[in-house]
Design an enzyme around this catalytic site. Structure first.
Site, PDB file in Angstrom:
ATOM      1  CG  ASP A   1      -3.520   0.481 -46.776  1.00 12.57           C
ATOM      2  OD1 ASP A   1      -2.632   0.469 -47.650  1.00 12.57           O
ATOM      3  OD2 ASP A   1      -4.267   1.462 -46.578  1.00 12.57           O
TER       4      ASP A   1
ATOM      5  CE  LYS B   1      -0.179   1.015 -48.292  1.00 12.18           C
ATOM      6  NZ  LYS B   1      -0.758   1.262 -49.484  1.00 12.18           N
TER       7      LYS B   1
ATOM      8  N   GLY C   1      -6.417   6.497 -55.801  1.00 18.46           N
ATOM      9  CA  GLY C   1      -6.875   6.947 -57.125  1.00 18.46           C
ATOM     10  C   GLY C   1      -5.717   7.462 -57.944  1.00 18.46           C
TER      11      GLY C   1
ATOM     12  CB  THR D   1      -3.103   2.859 -61.222  1.00 15.63           C
ATOM     13  OG1 THR D   1      -3.634   1.586 -61.577  1.00 15.63           O
ATOM     14  CG2 THR D   1      -4.231   3.838 -61.015  1.00 15.63           C
TER      15      THR D   1
ATOM     16  CE  LYS E   1      -2.467   4.096 -46.918  1.00 12.53           C
ATOM     17  NZ  LYS E   1      -3.856   3.886 -47.343  1.00 12.53           N
TER      18      LYS E   1
ATOM     19  CD  GLU F   1      -6.376  -3.627 -54.215  1.00 10.31           C
ATOM     20  OE1 GLU F   1      -6.130  -4.470 -55.102  1.00 10.31           O
ATOM     21  OE2 GLU F   1      -5.954  -2.468 -54.230  1.00 10.31           O
TER      22      GLU F   1
HETATM   23  N1  HSE Z   1      -6.268   0.153 -50.560  1.00 10.03           N
HETATM   24  C1  HSE Z   1      -5.978   1.486 -50.091  1.00 10.03           C
HETATM   25  C2  HSE Z   1      -7.278   2.117 -49.588  1.00 10.03           C
HETATM   26  C3  HSE Z   1      -5.373   2.304 -51.190  1.00 10.03           C
HETATM   27  O1  HSE Z   1      -8.351   1.494 -49.707  1.00 10.03           O
HETATM   28  O2  HSE Z   1      -7.240   3.199 -49.023  1.00 10.03           O
HETATM   29  C4  HSE Z   1      -4.318   3.256 -50.771  1.00 10.03           C
HETATM   30  O3  HSE Z   1      -3.334   2.731 -49.946  1.00 10.03           O
END
Ligand code: HSE
Length: 404
Positions: free
Chosen positions: A196, A100, A297, A11, A200, A185
């Site tokens: 996630d 990341k 995206g 992507t 970050k 997902e």
């Molecule tokens: N799965 C992540 C989100 C995508 O939903 O923000 C970017 O890390």
């Protein structure tokens, strides 16, 4: 001419190729030189796609190509991304990545290798997708001491919580719907459990303070236990529930946490809804600054990668020092972190009022019309004090921190 190789035509990688092609003229002007994608590495073939002509299946063709100055890593995962990035830097090529996991695990090491080899390791797209946040932290906010970073750092969970708030729906139903629409997902664990967002905030905090914050050391709660009743209480308080990744300066230490919180309308993050992400940074000189946009995206994330490619094209053979050492950041133990809490107890007012007064002293009741439970807001206290008191009560249904 600057030659770029892209590792991974998924992507984001295909987005990078598309942006460099579509915006070629302005990218050349801004970079001061023509930027060309010379090769793309992928195990797959893409018959019918012009990329097929520059497709390679062996990384050695890229690392041994002296004409390639910039490697874009958009493969994701730790291995072989780590080995490929390391080898690229050691062979004198700069790397721009959207990965990341790679940055959170190996950031200081890869930055050190880049510095030794007079090249750069750039990772604007690793946090917040298309939102510029890494370069602002490194450059625009460089004069400031960072007092606090609070971010809505995950689009999937922000979408789920927004839907729960707007429609009063249950977590499981919204998640299923989000998966059906392709917003979440198939395995949403990393998103809904906060992992996630944790990686970050670990990257942002490490950059803000120049030392390594391991994501495994950050207290992390996801959103799987948030219920429609919790949302109803938040509404009663004119608040919304959002999952924040937060870090704050606390004397010589830094606190860090990922957890769902009650957010009031006065907070600039209150209006960040749906799949959008935003990061609020408080500097000791600049005050509050907020960065808002698409946190995921194809083109948004690829745009951030290409911004690194352009930056690198203007600094060939010059290492742009990034302060992020291996030294561990001094993290404030979670028990010592101060927060305000919203609490729900099993049993009605009659059963709980006196006990709550005895344990906490002051508590402001919140009545959302559920007679089988008792809910209240507490003044600021440490996490440790709260946990002990909650254990003493023994009938806590749920509790949330309140974002100030
Ligand atoms: N799965 C992540 C989100 C995508 O939903 O923000 C970017 O890390």
């Amino acid at each position: 001419m600057i030659n770029v190789s892209v590792l991974g035509y998924g992507t984001v990688g295909s987005g990078v190729v598309e942006i460099i092609r579509e915006n070629a003229e302005l990218i050349t002007k801004r970079a001061g030189e023509e930027i060309r994608v010379k090769s793309v590495l992928d195990l797959r073939d893409f018959e019918g796609d012009p990329v097929q002509e520059i497709l390679v299946h062996d990384f050695n063709e890229i690392v041994n190509d002296d004409e390639v100055q910039i490697v874009v890593e958009t493969m994701g995962g730790l291995h072989p991304a780590y080995e490929f990035v390391k080898a690229s830097l050691e062979s004198g090529k700069s790397v721009c990545t959207s990965n990341k996991a790679l940055v959170a695990d190996f950031g200081p090491e890869l930055l050190e290798i880049a510095e030794k080899n007079h090249v750069n390791f750039l990772f604007e797209a690793s946090v917040g997708g298309g939102i510029p946040i890494i370069r602002p932290l490194k450059i625009s906010l460089a004069p400031d001491e960072i007092l606090e970073i609070s971010g809505i750092l995950n689009g999937t969970t922000n979408y789920i919580l927004t839907e729960m708030t707007n429609n009063g729906s249950a977590f499981d139903d919204v998640l299923k719907d989000a998966q059906a629409k392709g917003y979440a997902e198939a395995d949403p664990t990393a998103d809904v459990e906060g992992h996630d967002a944790c990686r970050k905030i670990a990257i942002l905090t490490s950059l803000a303070y120049g030392k390594q914050l391991d994501f495994g050391d950050i207290y992390t709660e996801g959103i799987t236990k948030v219920t429609d009743r919790d949302v109803a209480y938040a509404k009663k308080l004119s608040a919304k529930i959002k999952i924040f990744g937060t870090s704050k300066k606390a004397g010589d230490k830094v606190s860090a946490m990922v957890a769902p919180v009650f957010v009031y309308p006065e907070n600039p993050l209150y209006n960040v809804d749906g799949v959008f992400n935003a990061i609020l940074v408080k500097g000791n000189m600049v005050g509050d600054v907020m960065f808002y946009g698409q946190g995921a995206g194809k083109l948004a994330t690829a745009s951030a990668v290409v911004s690194d490619v352009i930056e690198e094209a203007k600094h060939v053979d010059v290492n742009m020092k990034t302060l992020w050492s291996h030294e561990k950041l001094d993290l404030l133990p979670n028990d010592e972190v101060k927060n305000m809490f919203f609490v729900r107890l099993r049993g009605g007012r009659a059963e709980n009022e006196a006990k709550v007064k005895e344990v906490f002293g002051k508590a402001d009741e919140v009545d959302a019309g559920f007679s089988d439970e008792y809910a209240f807001v507490l003044p600021e206290m440490t996490e440790g004090e709260f946990s002990k008191a909650a254990e003493k009560l023994g009938n806590v249904i749920n509790r949330f921190r309140i974002a100030l």
